[in-house]
Design an enzyme around this catalytic site. Structure first.
Site, PDB file in Angstrom:
ATOM      1  N   ALA A 289     -33.399 -16.312 -32.186  1.00 43.22           N
ATOM      2  CA  ALA A 289     -34.051 -15.680 -31.034  1.00 43.22           C
ATOM      3  C   ALA A 289     -33.607 -16.297 -29.721  1.00 43.22           C
ATOM      4  O   ALA A 289     -33.535 -15.611 -28.704  1.00 43.22           O
ATOM      5  CB  ALA A 289     -35.562 -15.786 -31.180  1.00 43.22           C
ATOM      6  N   ASP A 335      -3.178   2.834   2.398  1.00 42.64           N
ATOM      7  CA  ASP A 335      -2.176   3.752   2.923  1.00 42.64           C
ATOM      8  C   ASP A 335      -2.890   4.825   3.716  1.00 42.64           C
ATOM      9  O   ASP A 335      -4.099   5.003   3.558  1.00 42.64           O
ATOM     10  CB  ASP A 335      -1.486   4.487   1.768  1.00 42.64           C
ATOM     11  CG  ASP A 335      -0.501   3.608   1.055  1.00 42.64           C
ATOM     12  OD1 ASP A 335      -0.133   2.584   1.626  1.00 42.64           O
ATOM     13  OD2 ASP A 335      -0.115   3.967  -0.073  1.00 42.64           O
ATOM     14  N   ASP A 644       2.180   3.205  -3.231  1.00 40.70           N
ATOM     15  CA  ASP A 644       2.704   4.271  -4.087  1.00 40.70           C
ATOM     16  C   ASP A 644       4.172   4.088  -4.426  1.00 40.70           C
ATOM     17  O   ASP A 644       4.593   4.314  -5.541  1.00 40.70           O
ATOM     18  CB  ASP A 644       2.452   5.646  -3.452  1.00 40.70           C
ATOM     19  CG  ASP A 644       2.797   5.702  -1.977  1.00 40.70           C
ATOM     20  OD1 ASP A 644       3.505   4.793  -1.508  1.00 40.70           O
ATOM     21  OD2 ASP A 644       2.375   6.649  -1.294  1.00 40.70           O
ATOM     22  N   ASP A 648       6.427  -1.122  -3.186  1.00 39.55           N
ATOM     23  CA  ASP A 648       5.085  -1.654  -2.940  1.00 39.55           C
ATOM     24  C   ASP A 648       4.641  -2.584  -4.067  1.00 39.55           C
ATOM     25  O   ASP A 648       3.657  -3.318  -3.923  1.00 39.55           O
ATOM     26  CB  ASP A 648       4.063  -0.509  -2.840  1.00 39.55           C
ATOM     27  CG  ASP A 648       4.235   0.287  -1.566  1.00 39.55           C
ATOM     28  OD1 ASP A 648       4.839  -0.244  -0.633  1.00 39.55           O
ATOM     29  OD2 ASP A 648       3.762   1.435  -1.520  1.00 39.55           O
ATOM     30  N   GLU A 713     -39.616 -18.537 -24.700  1.00 41.03           N
ATOM     31  CA  GLU A 713     -39.957 -18.623 -26.122  1.00 41.03           C
ATOM     32  C   GLU A 713     -39.773 -20.041 -26.639  1.00 41.03           C
ATOM     33  O   GLU A 713     -40.647 -20.603 -27.297  1.00 41.03           O
ATOM     34  CB  GLU A 713     -39.068 -17.671 -26.939  1.00 41.03           C
ATOM     35  CG  GLU A 713     -39.497 -16.222 -26.825  1.00 41.03           C
ATOM     36  CD  GLU A 713     -38.403 -15.257 -27.268  1.00 41.03           C
ATOM     37  OE1 GLU A 713     -37.622 -15.609 -28.168  1.00 41.03           O
ATOM     38  OE2 GLU A 713     -38.346 -14.148 -26.707  1.00 41.03           O
ATOM     39  N   THR A 741     -37.642  -7.197 -27.534  1.00 44.15           N
ATOM     40  CA  THR A 741     -37.346  -7.438 -26.116  1.00 44.15           C
ATOM     41  C   THR A 741     -35.852  -7.533 -25.850  1.00 44.15           C
ATOM     42  O   THR A 741     -35.347  -6.943 -24.905  1.00 44.15           O
ATOM     43  CB  THR A 741     -38.054  -8.703 -25.622  1.00 44.15           C
ATOM     44  OG1 THR A 741     -37.677  -9.772 -26.481  1.00 44.15           O
ATOM     45  CG2 THR A 741     -39.542  -8.537 -25.635  1.00 44.15           C
ATOM     46  N   ASP A 742     -35.115  -8.270 -26.715  1.00 46.70           N
ATOM     47  CA  ASP A 742     -33.663  -8.400 -26.493  1.00 46.70           C
ATOM     48  C   ASP A 742     -32.946  -7.104 -26.841  1.00 46.70           C
ATOM     49  O   ASP A 742     -31.773  -6.946 -26.542  1.00 46.70           O
ATOM     50  CB  ASP A 742     -33.072  -9.506 -27.380  1.00 46.70           C
ATOM     51  CG  ASP A 742     -33.383 -10.872 -26.823  1.00 46.70           C
ATOM     52  OD1 ASP A 742     -34.171 -10.923 -25.869  1.00 46.70           O
ATOM     53  OD2 ASP A 742     -32.859 -11.858 -27.347  1.00 46.70           O
TER      54      ASP A 742
HETATM   55  P1  ATP Z   1       1.564   5.789   4.022  1.00 46.21           P
HETATM   56  O1  ATP Z   1       1.582   6.763   2.909  1.00 46.21           O
HETATM   57  O2  ATP Z   1       1.936   4.406   3.630  1.00 46.21           O
HETATM   58  O3  ATP Z   1       0.405   5.906   4.901  1.00 46.21           O
HETATM   59  P2  ATP Z   1       3.551   7.332   5.211  1.00 46.21           P
HETATM   60  O4  ATP Z   1       3.635   8.170   4.016  1.00 46.21           O
HETATM   61  O5  ATP Z   1       3.108   7.947   6.459  1.00 46.21           O
HETATM   62  O6  ATP Z   1       2.745   6.057   4.989  1.00 46.21           O
HETATM   63  P3  ATP Z   1       6.301   6.856   4.808  1.00 46.21           P
HETATM   64  O7  ATP Z   1       6.249   7.805   3.693  1.00 46.21           O
HETATM   65  O8  ATP Z   1       6.926   5.523   4.604  1.00 46.21           O
HETATM   66  O9  ATP Z   1       4.932   6.600   5.430  1.00 46.21           O
HETATM   67  O10 ATP Z   1       7.018   7.598   5.998  1.00 46.21           O
HETATM   68  C1  ATP Z   1       7.391   6.936   7.191  1.00 46.21           C
HETATM   69  C2  ATP Z   1       8.106   7.906   8.116  1.00 46.21           C
HETATM   70  O11 ATP Z   1       9.271   8.384   7.485  1.00 46.21           O
HETATM   71  C3  ATP Z   1       7.275   9.142   8.444  1.00 46.21           C
HETATM   72  O12 ATP Z   1       6.538   8.955   9.617  1.00 46.21           O
HETATM   73  C4  ATP Z   1       8.344  10.215   8.647  1.00 46.21           C
HETATM   74  O13 ATP Z   1       8.802  10.206   9.981  1.00 46.21           O
HETATM   75  C5  ATP Z   1       9.479   9.758   7.753  1.00 46.21           C
HETATM   76  N1  ATP Z   1       9.468  10.484   6.495  1.00 46.21           N
HETATM   77  C6  ATP Z   1       8.453  10.625   5.624  1.00 46.21           C
HETATM   78  N2  ATP Z   1       8.793  11.343   4.547  1.00 46.21           N
HETATM   79  C7  ATP Z   1      10.091  11.669   4.724  1.00 46.21           C
HETATM   80  C8  ATP Z   1      11.049  12.385   3.943  1.00 46.21           C
HETATM   81  N3  ATP Z   1      10.748  12.915   2.775  1.00 46.21           N
HETATM   82  N4  ATP Z   1      12.281  12.508   4.436  1.00 46.21           N
HETATM   83  C9  ATP Z   1      12.612  11.973   5.606  1.00 46.21           C
HETATM   84  N5  ATP Z   1      11.773  11.279   6.386  1.00 46.21           N
HETATM   85  C10 ATP Z   1      10.528  11.126   5.967  1.00 46.21           C
END
Ligand code: ATP
Length: 912
Positions: A289, A335, A644, A648, A713, A741-742
């Site tokens: 217990a 983000d 993402d 990262d 107890e 109780t437990d």
């Molecule tokens: P987070 O998701 O971290 O908030 P984000 O998605 O806004 O950031 P990034 O995806 O790194 O940041 O994009 C940074 C910049 O790169 C954007 O502001 C845009 O000008 C440019 N960018 C984003 N996606 C593309 C793409 N597919 N092709 C070309 N340039 C892009």
């Protein structure tokens, strides 16, 4: 079309042409058919490194008997049975069985929760089946499958490459070589070359760090190169969480103390003249217990069931310690795109030839027009709009499809918005891509913040670029106008940058478009050509904040958690959205926006000082995220960091809780993370913090309840001996008190609703264990007060016989029944007290936990039965009580409420 396992072992696939490999594996560039996949899954089994462990209910049941005390008790009961104490032994057996069943269910539930979580967090990969791209769980992949590899993928199986675009793979896990290897589909003639040199093969477990590729799977599961290594390494055991370790230690110490006390009491009993067997059974019952040996199991159970609750709220926990740490989070670095915003992009503005153009329409539906401030409607006849639309369509990896009337995007929403914009302009997309095949590309990455592709055109190859305007403008030397290309002056650049700021300031995400005509040279590499560009224009797209994010931010503020936006986007776009969400507010000083470049200029000390009043880090690269985590951790913060992209991963690993995006996150990020947000939503992360706090609270409630009961107890039962009194409870009664109780009430406390102040109190320090001053005080007061009421009650009934029983044989059982009833009632009342160790029962709501109410009613009914129902009373050696006795027992038990309330009040006062 079946292949055998033996077929796969022999060929040196790297020496064969891709076509030959496809033939050998009975596959095609279109992938396998659904039917064939099923046949192969049967033949080859799942693509897993070791067969997934199944939870065996029988093993869990067996584990319940690992508790040595239980086994000793059963043996003692058996001996007692042989010596003629039939009834007592059978009842003991029944109670032990009930305890085992309860323990079994608790553990089974926890194991099932853990297994379900593992399934949720299973890795995925893209394959081509029946000519369609589908995303499947990695375990479903079979030899012959066509694997589509993207940046950030963990390679799902061994495969022969058929197509590559700048594919780089990190094979450190296999070869120890940490620099990524450039892969290609070319045949390698030598059969006996080491894995590291098989450049046209990719291997399960390695990581695609850049580019993309298409490959046919040659081996899966344990037949892969990594499978061979895994076999040698054997199974990796899951480490207990810090809380489990701490609780396990406490459990062991308390168990030893309880055991020592029980042994002492047994010896004293024998000296006092009780029979040795009866005393032994009594001592073991007391130990069963009071010994809290199940504490670690309870904590594990609470953590995994808590994790299931989090999963229901879309937060998938991959490592159990994260559940525990989650509640201690002091800073969330999040983000922006998709987490704080919806990630549903729509192009709203263009800036072409220094003119503002508004784009109408909504979502991904390619319907809308382009009109200028002076009401001119632009069409494809305008060469600048034509080029902008063409770049938007060709320098793009996304696809749009109309399904059931709605337009569905596959790929990056930024690119989806550009695709929609290009289609709105009226370009014939299928014709365009046919006429302009892609010759090369440099994919987008968050460091370069731009993407370029090279296409065949009638006049020779042409390079199209899109990206952050600041990252394109320095390379532009001309600009496109209705009259053709013109020189690009400094004043033009300044005007464009000013417009960029203006668009960003109204929360638009801005990209620049540019191109360059190239001469037809065989050694053309896209990277070296990103200069001498022709500027085309700016594109501003809207990505509205998630409506729930604002509330989530303010909940964080109330909960003492700082939220920092860490984004690759423009500082003004980020700042405008942060403002919208209330991130820039802070009591006293306002919050600022800091750029990646500015971070580079600060040393760690300066960054540490700046973080305090910075709400947004914009235009950051992945290495900034890592630095930020490190600086915050040095400051003693508990950091949750979202991410993402493949880059990262280091920051996520370093953070206290790495959080990956379920939708937009790469497989590697998901793997590194401790938690995955299935819906990418910031509000989900905050909900997970709340759950984390609630789970810890509930573990604490459970422990305070369990230990205050057990402690009471053991003091009462052994204390009686010291006062020269007989046993206040017999063995069976002790076991019954323990079961009622437990059992159910303790379980109900484990799923207690959240306290009202859960998100309005500061985070718990990570080092703060369960046994805080508050908890220790409560334990002492509850156990002490119970002793103070029950021991005198026993002495009074035993020595003064207040009910005037004439049969002296009945005096002790009557006194014992009073102790029995008062103890059970006091513990049931105490379950309510333990619903919060800080707040008053009336603040948390006495009736808020319906399960607890039900558990208490059931336990109470069973105890009344044991006392008032004659056959049961005979079994438990109790005597029926009259209403005076019940009133006294009830009154004394209820008096525990004001005593605990006053203690909590005093503790709250002291804390203030
Ligand atoms: P987070 O998701 O971290 O908030 P984000 O998605 O806004 O950031 P990034 O995806 O790194 O940041 O994009 C940074 C910049 O790169 C954007 O502001 C845009 O000008 C440019 N960018 C984003 N996606 C593309 C793409 N597919 N092709 C070309 N340039 C892009």
């Amino acid at each position: 079309m079946t292949i055998e396992n033996s077929d796969l072992a022999t060929p040196a696939y790297h020496t064969l042409e891709g076509e030959a490999v496809l033939q050998l594996l009975n596959s095609s560039a279109q992938g396998l058919s659904g039917e064939e996949v099923l046949t192969r899954q049967e033949a080859f089994g799942p693509n897993e490194l070791a067969a997934g462990k199944k939870i065996s209910p029988f093993l869990i049941l067996l584990r319940q008997f690992q508790n040595l005390l239980m086994v000793i008790l059963l043996v003692a009961a058996a001996i007692s049975f042989l010596l003629g104490e039939h009834l007592d032994s059978l009842v003991i057996l029944a109670i032990v069985l009930a305890c085992v069943i309860l323990g079994f269910f608790q553990e089974y539930r926890a194991e099932k929760a853990a297994a379900a979580l593992q399934r949720l967090a299973a890795p995925h990969a893209a394959v081509l089946r029946d000519g369609e791209e589908v995303v499947v769980t990695v375990s479903e992949i079979v030899p012959g499958d066509i694997l589509l590899v993207h940046t950030g993928d963990r390679i799902a199986a061994d495969a022969r490459l058929l197509e590559t675009v700048n594919l780089m793979v990190d094979e450190a896990i296999l070869t120890g070589e940490s620099t990524p290897v450039a892969k290609s589909e070319a045949v390698l003639p030598a059969p006996d070359i080491p894995i590291a040199d098989r450049l046209n093969m990719i291997f399960g477990g390695s990581v695609a760090t850049y580019g993309r590729g298409v490959a046919v799977v040659t081996a899966t599961g344990m037949n892969t190169e990594f499978g061979r290594i895994a076999q040698m390494l054997g199974e990796v055991r899951a480490e207990p969480t810090p809380l489990e370790k701490r609780i396990s230690l406490i459990g062991r110490v308390l168990s030893l103390i309880c055991l020592a006390v029980a042994i002492g009491a047994v010896l004293m009993g024998i000296v006092k003249g009780y029979g040795w067997l009866a005393m032994l059974i009594w001592g073991i019952s007391l130990a069963v217990a009071s010994v809290p040996e199940s504490l670690p199991a309870v904590v594990t159970g609470a953590l995994s069931i808590g994790a299931t609750r989090m999963a229901r709220r879309q937060a998938i926990v991959k490592r159990l310690p994260a559940v525990e740490t989650m509640g201690c989070t002091t800073v969330i670095c999040t983000d922006k795109t998709g987490t704080l915003t919806k990630n549903e992009m729509t192009v709203r503005r263009l800036y072409l030839e220094h003119r503002r153009v508004t784009v109408t329409g909504s979502g991904y539906e390619p319907k809308g027009d382009f009109h200028t401030a002076d009401h001119e409607i632009l069409t494809l006849a305008n060469p600048v709009l034509h080029t902008a639309a063409r770049i938007s369509l060709l320098c793009n990896d996304a696809t749009l499809k109309q399904e059931e009337g709605a337009w569905r995007l596959r790929g990056d929403p930024t690119e989806g918005a550009l695709l929609t914009m290009g289609l709105k302009a009226g370009l014939d997309y299928p014709h365009l891509i046919q006429e302009h095949p892609r010759l090369g590309e440099v994919p987008f990455d968050s460091k370069r913040k731009r993407m370029s592709t090279i296409h065949q055109d009638t006049a020779g190859p042409v390079m199209y670029l899109k990206g952050a305007p600041e990252n394109l403008l320095p390379f532009c030397v001309r600009q496109l106008t209705t009259q053709g290309e013109k020189p690009f002056e400094e004043a033009d650049r300044e005007d464009i940058l000013a417009e960029n700021s203006r668009l960003a300031g109204s929360a638009l995400r801005v990209l620049g478009l540019a191109y360059r005509r190239l001469s037809d040279r065989p050694e053309l590499t896209p990277e070296s050509e990103e200069t001498d560009l022709v500027w085309v224009g700016l594109v501003g797209m809207m990505d509205p904040p998630r409506p729930e994010a604002k509330e989530a931010v303010s909940r964080c503020r109330r909960a003492g958690i700082k939220v920092i936006m860490v984004t690759g986007d423009h500082p003004q776009t980020a700042g405008a959205i942060a403002n919208d969400l209330g991130l820039m507010k802070k009591s006293g000083a306002g919050q600022t926006v800091l750029c990646g470049q500015e971070v580079n200029q600060l040393n760690d000390e300066e960054l540490l000082a700046t973080v305090e009043h910075t709400a947004v880090f914009a235009r950051v690269a992945p290495e900034h995220k890592l630095r930020l985590v490190e600086v915050l951790k040095r400051k003693g913060e508990i950091v949750a960091m979202t991410g993402d992209g493949v880059n990262d991963a280091p920051a996520l690993k370093r953070a206290d809780i790495g959080v990956a995006m379920g939708i937009t996150g790469t497989e590697v990020t998901k793997e590194t993370a401790a938690m995955i947000l299935a819906d990418d939503n910031f509000a989900t992360l905050v909900a997970a913090v709340e759950e984390g706090r609630a789970i810890f609270d509930n573990i604490k409630k459970y422990l305070v309840f369990l230990l205050s009961c057990n402690l009471g107890e053991i003091i009462i039962l052994t204390g009686a001996f010291f006062l020269g009194l007989p046993m206040p409870l017999i063995a069976l009664q002790i076991l019954w008190v323990n079961l009622t109780t437990d059992g159910l009430p303790a379980l109900a406390l484990g799923i207690d609703p959240k306290a009202p102040d859960i998100m309005s109190r500061p985070p718990r320090p990570l080092t703060e264990g369960v046994f805080t001053n508050t908890v220790n005080t409560l334990l002492a007061v509850i156990a002490g007060y119970k002793t103070l009421i029950i021991l005198p009650l026993f002495a009074y009934y035993y020595l003064y016989n207040p009910t005037g029983a004439t049969d002296s044989e009945q005096i002790l059982p009557h006194a014992q029944t009073m102790v029995f009833v008062t103890l059970v009632l006091a513990e049931l009342v105490n379950a309510f007290n333990c619903r919060s160790s800080r707040l008053s029962l009336f603040t948390v709501g006495p009736f808020a936990n319906r399960f607890l109410i039900a558990a208490v009613i059931i336990s109470l009914a069973m105890t009344v039965g044991v006392v008032q129902c004659t056959p049961l009373a005979t079994l438990f050696h109790t005597t029926p009580l009259d209403w005076h006795d019940w009133l006294l027992a009830g009154g004394l038990s209820l008096s525990l409420i004001p005593v605990v309330e006053l203690t909590k009040l005093a503790l709250r006062r002291r804390a203030q």
